[in-house]
Design a protein around this motif. Sequence first.
Motif, PDB file in Angstrom:
ATOM      1  N   UNK A 183       0.775  -1.114   0.164  1.00 33.42           N
ATOM      2  CA  UNK A 183      -0.001  -0.215  -0.140  1.00 33.42           C
ATOM      3  C   UNK A 183       0.974   1.129   0.013  1.00 33.42           C
ATOM      4  N   UNK A 184       0.565   2.083  -0.833  1.00 37.80           N
ATOM      5  CA  UNK A 184       1.257   3.412  -0.889  1.00 37.80           C
ATOM      6  C   UNK A 184       0.525   4.135   0.022  1.00 37.80           C
ATOM      7  N   UNK A 185       1.377   5.026   0.928  1.00 34.38           N
ATOM      8  CA  UNK A 185       0.926   6.121   1.727  1.00 34.38           C
ATOM      9  C   UNK A 185       1.513   7.391   1.347  1.00 34.38           C
ATOM     10  N   UNK A 186       0.397   8.350   1.449  1.00 31.93           N
ATOM     11  CA  UNK A 186       0.867   9.706   1.002  1.00 31.93           C
ATOM     12  C   UNK A 186       0.382  10.656   2.284  1.00 31.93           C
ATOM     13  N   UNK A 187       1.448  11.528   2.212  1.00 32.81           N
ATOM     14  CA  UNK A 187       1.048  12.802   3.198  1.00 32.81           C
ATOM     15  C   UNK A 187      -0.057  13.682   2.791  1.00 32.81           C
ATOM     16  N   UNK A 188      -0.754  14.404   3.675  1.00 40.45           N
ATOM     17  CA  UNK A 188      -1.841  15.257   3.233  1.00 40.45           C
ATOM     18  C   UNK A 188      -1.437  16.227   2.087  1.00 40.45           C
ATOM     19  N   UNK A 189      -0.208  16.639   2.319  1.00 45.70           N
ATOM     20  CA  UNK A 189       0.568  17.550   1.246  1.00 45.70           C
ATOM     21  C   UNK A 189       0.561  16.963  -0.119  1.00 45.70           C
ATOM     22  N   UNK A 190       0.848  15.626  -0.104  1.00 44.89           N
ATOM     23  CA  UNK A 190       1.229  15.024  -1.267  1.00 44.89           C
ATOM     24  C   UNK A 190       0.194  14.514  -2.324  1.00 44.89           C
ATOM     25  N   UNK A 191      -0.964  14.770  -1.526  1.00 49.68           N
ATOM     26  CA  UNK A 191      -2.314  14.227  -2.213  1.00 49.68           C
ATOM     27  C   UNK A 191      -2.733  15.520  -3.181  1.00 49.68           C
ATOM     28  N   UNK A 192      -3.049  14.926  -4.428  1.00 45.16           N
ATOM     29  CA  UNK A 192      -3.376  16.171  -5.519  1.00 45.16           C
ATOM     30  C   UNK A 192      -4.891  15.583  -5.885  1.00 45.16           C
ATOM     31  N   UNK A 193      -5.859  16.480  -5.648  1.00 47.23           N
ATOM     32  CA  UNK A 193      -7.112  16.070  -6.140  1.00 47.23           C
ATOM     33  C   UNK A 193      -7.064  16.953  -7.730  1.00 47.23           C
ATOM     34  N   UNK A 194      -7.594  16.078  -8.533  1.00 43.01           N
ATOM     35  CA  UNK A 194      -7.401  16.416  -9.991  1.00 43.01           C
ATOM     36  C   UNK A 194      -8.825  16.656 -10.445  1.00 43.01           C
ATOM     37  N   UNK A 195      -8.762  17.357 -11.597  1.00 39.84           N
ATOM     38  CA  UNK A 195     -10.207  17.625 -12.393  1.00 39.84           C
ATOM     39  C   UNK A 195     -10.120  16.453 -13.590  1.00 39.84           C
ATOM     40  N   UNK A 196      -9.202  15.633 -13.385  1.00 40.64           N
ATOM     41  CA  UNK A 196      -9.224  14.468 -14.579  1.00 40.64           C
ATOM     42  C   UNK A 196     -10.488  13.714 -14.423  1.00 40.64           C
TER      43      UNK A 196
END
Length: 126
Positions: A1-14
């Motif tokens: 499982x990949x773990x991301x910090x809050x800052x690494x998460x990108x919400x895209x409009x894709x």
Amino acid sequence: MKILSFQEHLTGTDASIISLANDADPRAVSLDGVKRIDLHFPKFTDGRAYSQAFLLRRRLGFQGEIRATGDVLIDQLVAMARTGFDVAVLREGLDASAAQRQFDRFPAFYQGSAVDTQPLFAKAAA
């Protein structure tokens, strides 16, 4: 499982990324062309997104990325991986480097999971 910090998460409009509220029925959503589904945990005590992930993996056969967002704590990561999540975005302020210790504590499970349905005893017999 990949773990991301809050800052690494990108919400895209894709268009290949959809976000589902934890009270949405995944069976009512078209998965055509979807590569990533973000499932939201509004509070760590609300586990409906676990059921959504399991439903997407086992019953609907979704092969893309399932990402946990919202109030995600390190203690939840093992259960998330077992129910079908690929990526977890930790709640703001949590250290992503501490997450691996959680997986090290639980290296194997007797029962199958949403991703690996074979129980441990069947793997040993093979």
